[in-house]
Design a protein around this motif. Structure first.
Motif, PDB file in Angstrom:
ATOM      1  N   ILE A  48     -62.800  72.896  95.847  1.00  0.00           N
ATOM      2  CA  ILE A  48     -62.780  72.431  97.238  1.00  0.00           C
ATOM      3  C   ILE A  48     -62.003  73.436  98.089  1.00  0.00           C
ATOM      4  CG2 ILE A  48     -61.987  70.602  98.803  1.00  0.00           C
ATOM      5  CD1 ILE A  48     -62.295  68.640  96.411  1.00  0.00           C
ATOM      6  N   ALA A  49     -60.862  73.890  97.556  1.00  0.00           N
ATOM      7  CA  ALA A  49     -60.034  74.844  98.308  1.00  0.00           C
ATOM      8  C   ALA A  49     -60.803  76.142  98.558  1.00  0.00           C
ATOM      9  CB  ALA A  49     -58.747  75.132  97.542  1.00  0.00           C
ATOM     10  N   VAL A  50     -61.467  76.661  97.531  1.00  0.00           N
ATOM     11  CA  VAL A  50     -62.213  77.914  97.691  1.00  0.00           C
ATOM     12  C   VAL A  50     -63.379  77.712  98.661  1.00  0.00           C
ATOM     13  CG1 VAL A  50     -63.634  79.636  96.494  1.00  0.00           C
ATOM     14  CG2 VAL A  50     -61.550  78.790  95.425  1.00  0.00           C
ATOM     15  N   SER A  51     -64.048  76.553  98.565  1.00  0.00           N
ATOM     16  CA  SER A  51     -65.191  76.285  99.442  1.00  0.00           C
ATOM     17  C   SER A  51     -64.776  76.167 100.902  1.00  0.00           C
ATOM     18  CB  SER A  51     -65.895  74.989  99.027  1.00  0.00           C
ATOM     19  OG  SER A  51     -66.335  75.093  97.702  1.00  0.00           O
ATOM     20  N   GLU A  52     -63.552  75.657 101.118  1.00  0.00           N
ATOM     21  CA  GLU A  52     -63.053  75.550 102.489  1.00  0.00           C
ATOM     22  C   GLU A  52     -62.668  76.912 103.039  1.00  0.00           C
ATOM     23  OE1 GLU A  52     -62.235  73.003 104.674  1.00  0.00           O
ATOM     24  OE2 GLU A  52     -62.041  71.154 103.529  1.00  0.00           O
ATOM     25  N   SER A  53     -62.305  77.818 102.141  1.00  0.00           N
ATOM     26  CA  SER A  53     -61.752  79.102 102.581  1.00  0.00           C
ATOM     27  C   SER A  53     -62.791  80.212 102.652  1.00  0.00           C
ATOM     28  CB  SER A  53     -60.622  79.560 101.655  1.00  0.00           C
ATOM     29  OG  SER A  53     -59.911  78.476 101.183  1.00  0.00           O
ATOM     30  N   THR A  54     -64.017  79.919 102.292  1.00  0.00           N
ATOM     31  CA  THR A  54     -65.047  80.962 102.337  1.00  0.00           C
ATOM     32  C   THR A  54     -66.105  80.568 103.370  1.00  0.00           C
ATOM     33  OG1 THR A  54     -65.995  79.852 100.420  1.00  0.00           O
ATOM     34  CG2 THR A  54     -64.848  81.904 100.007  1.00  0.00           C
ATOM     35  N   PRO A  55     -66.837  81.573 103.883  1.00  0.00           N
ATOM     36  CA  PRO A  55     -67.859  81.262 104.882  1.00  0.00           C
ATOM     37  C   PRO A  55     -68.948  80.364 104.315  1.00  0.00           C
ATOM     38  CG  PRO A  55     -67.574  83.650 104.654  1.00  0.00           C
ATOM     39  CD  PRO A  55     -66.797  83.013 103.568  1.00  0.00           C
ATOM     40  N   GLY A  56     -69.646  79.675 105.203  1.00  0.00           N
ATOM     41  CA  GLY A  56     -70.780  78.853 104.792  1.00  0.00           C
ATOM     42  C   GLY A  56     -70.426  77.384 104.730  1.00  0.00           C
ATOM     43  N   PRO A  57     -71.443  76.525 104.756  1.00  0.00           N
ATOM     44  CA  PRO A  57     -71.209  75.079 104.681  1.00  0.00           C
ATOM     45  C   PRO A  57     -70.478  74.709 103.389  1.00  0.00           C
ATOM     46  CG  PRO A  57     -73.501  75.556 105.203  1.00  0.00           C
ATOM     47  CD  PRO A  57     -72.859  76.850 104.874  1.00  0.00           C
ATOM     48  N   ILE A  58     -69.479  73.823 103.497  1.00  0.00           N
ATOM     49  CA  ILE A  58     -68.648  73.471 102.341  1.00  0.00           C
ATOM     50  C   ILE A  58     -69.486  72.910 101.194  1.00  0.00           C
ATOM     51  CG2 ILE A  58     -66.762  71.980 101.552  1.00  0.00           C
ATOM     52  CD1 ILE A  58     -65.788  72.018 104.493  1.00  0.00           C
ATOM     53  N   GLY A  59     -70.445  72.038 101.530  1.00  0.00           N
ATOM     54  CA  GLY A  59     -71.259  71.404 100.493  1.00  0.00           C
ATOM     55  C   GLY A  59     -72.036  72.423  99.670  1.00  0.00           C
ATOM     56  N   VAL A  60     -72.594  73.409 100.349  1.00  0.00           N
ATOM     57  CA  VAL A  60     -73.363  74.437  99.640  1.00  0.00           C
ATOM     58  C   VAL A  60     -72.427  75.281  98.771  1.00  0.00           C
ATOM     59  CG1 VAL A  60     -74.931  76.393  99.881  1.00  0.00           C
ATOM     60  CG2 VAL A  60     -75.066  74.505 101.499  1.00  0.00           C
ATOM     61  N   ASN A  61     -71.270  75.627  99.333  1.00  0.00           N
ATOM     62  CA  ASN A  61     -70.292  76.401  98.556  1.00  0.00           C
ATOM     63  C   ASN A  61     -69.875  75.664  97.286  1.00  0.00           C
ATOM     64  OD1 ASN A  61     -70.253  78.472 100.395  1.00  0.00           O
ATOM     65  ND2 ASN A  61     -68.458  77.737 101.479  1.00  0.00           N
ATOM     66  N   MET A  62     -69.649  74.354  97.427  1.00  0.00           N
ATOM     67  CA  MET A  62     -69.221  73.561  96.273  1.00  0.00           C
ATOM     68  C   MET A  62     -70.302  73.540  95.200  1.00  0.00           C
ATOM     69  SD  MET A  62     -66.357  71.394  97.101  1.00  0.00           S
ATOM     70  CE  MET A  62     -66.799  69.707  97.109  1.00  0.00           C
ATOM     71  N   ALA A  63     -71.546  73.353  95.631  1.00  0.00           N
ATOM     72  CA  ALA A  63     -72.648  73.322  94.676  1.00  0.00           C
ATOM     73  C   ALA A  63     -72.741  74.653  93.944  1.00  0.00           C
ATOM     74  CB  ALA A  63     -73.964  73.019  95.398  1.00  0.00           C
TER      75      ALA A  63
END
Lengths: 200, 181
Positions: A48-63
């Protein structure tokens, strides 16, 4: 191979049932961590932390991240990259199907009273599911559960450093005018530094 | 330029520029899609956003599918969606590899222990924001409390809650409609 198919199926379900944006995927991923041995709930917090800190929608990053780690655990970097690809495609496939259908009768969908009525029930549920998952992770991170289970209720049973950081962060993200609009990445970086300096 | 390639690249660019998705995407959408590309109007973007929130899946993805579909048909919708996913895929794959490599280091573990506390607060903030929007009367408050307790203390699959909530929403609204008549 079978895991990759399961990965697509699991993320297809997340994409179909997580309503209300990126954070709404958390309860589903939390559930997934509980049911499979693909990744732990601790891993999920880091993701979650990495997904919040990188570009792009959080949900897609998490997946993508979950797919990567799951693939990696199945063997090597190649299956990790394939896993990342499959999980993110699984997540967006229901969106594509649903939106392409809805786009054909846009106005009537928006004004449909059943759609609106179901959202009257869905919105508080989505908030509640995230709250329950958040409660679980907060307890895991703020209390020392092993100590409590063994019957110790001293100050060591509470992660007091974490508790102080949490309260300070909450104040700065909600109450302090100058900082509450700042991007989460800033608070994540500060927390990382605090974690190192104060030896969390 | 080929319209499909254009859609893919435009949404890939947006994927890179958006931090956090959702509403963070709105001003960028307005600049890129409405002003530069003229693929949709401001009102259409707002409509897509509203519907993107009440359809399954990630709001940013749903909006991309809408704009792609409107601009170049079904294939356009698919291409735009793949465009927004592509940068996430590249960035996370690279980053995840690096993090996995260094995750055994003590200071990295300490940093993530701090970060996890921050994530708890971020989740709490997200819940508070959703709560303010979603809890509008007594029935929605009851749903919120009930689902929070059940989801926390039982292992019921979240899908069950979502399906039950949609049905409950329709039933409650029907009853309300009857009362007011």
């Amino acid at each position: 191979m079978i895991v990759l198919l399961q990965l697509f199926y699991e993320f297809f379900k997340v994409g179909l049932f997580a309503v209300g944006g990126g954070m709404a995927t958390i309860p589903f991923l939390y559930d997934l961590a509980e049911r499979t041995s693909w990744f732990t709930q601790m891993d999920l917090m880091n993701m979650i932390a990495v997904s919040e800190s990188t570009p792009g929608p959080i949900g897609v990053n998490m997946a993508t991240y979950v797919g990567y780690v799951t693939g990696m655990n199945q063997g090597g970097i190649i299956s990790a990259v394939i896993g990342a690809l499959i999980a993110s495609l699984g997540l967006v496939t229901p969106s594509i199907i649903v939106i392409l259908i809805v786009a054909r009768f846009l106005k009537s969908f928006r004004d449909n009273k059943f759609v609106n009525a179901s959202f009257y029930g869905l919105r508080p549920t989505s908030a509640a599911l995230i709250a329950a998952a958040g409660l679980s992770v907060a307890i895991t991170n703020l209390l020392n559960l092993d100590l409590i289970k063994s019957g110790t209720f001293t100050i060591d049973a509470i992660n007091y450093k974490g508790l102080i950081l949490a309260v300070v962060l909450w104040i700065f993200t909600n109450k302090v005018k100058k900082t509450k609009g700042l991007h989460p990445i800033i608070f994540i970086i500060i927390s990382a530094i605090v974690g190192i300096v104060f030896s969390f | 330029m080929n319209i499909y390639l254009d859609l893919f690249l435009t949404f890939a660019k947006m994927g890179v520029m958006t931090f956090g998705g959702g509403y963070a995407m709105l001003p960028i959408l307005q600049r890129e899609i409405v002003q530069k590309k003229k693929w949709a109007s401001d009102e259409e973007i707002m409509d897509y956003f509203a519907i993107g929130q009440c359809t399954p899946g990630i709001i940013a993805v749903n909006t991309a599918t809408f704009i792609g579909q409107k601009t170049a048909g079904n294939l356009g919708g698919i291409v735009a969606t793949l465009g927004i996913v592509f940068p996430c895929f590249v960035i996370i794959s690279l980053l995840a590899g690096v993090i996995e490599t260094f995750s055994h280091l003590v200071f990295v573990q300490k940093a993530f222990a701090g970060i996890r506390i921050c994530v708890c607060v971020l989740i709490l903030n997200a819940v508070m924001k959703l709560f303010n929007k979603a809890i509008v009367d007594k029935p929605t408050l009851v749903i919120f409390i009930l689902v929070t307790i059940l989801a926390y203390f039982t292992a019921i699959n979240p899908i069950i809650f979502v399906v039950a909530a949609a049905i409950a929403g329709i039933v409650i609204q029907q009853l309300k409609g009857r009362e007011s008549k």
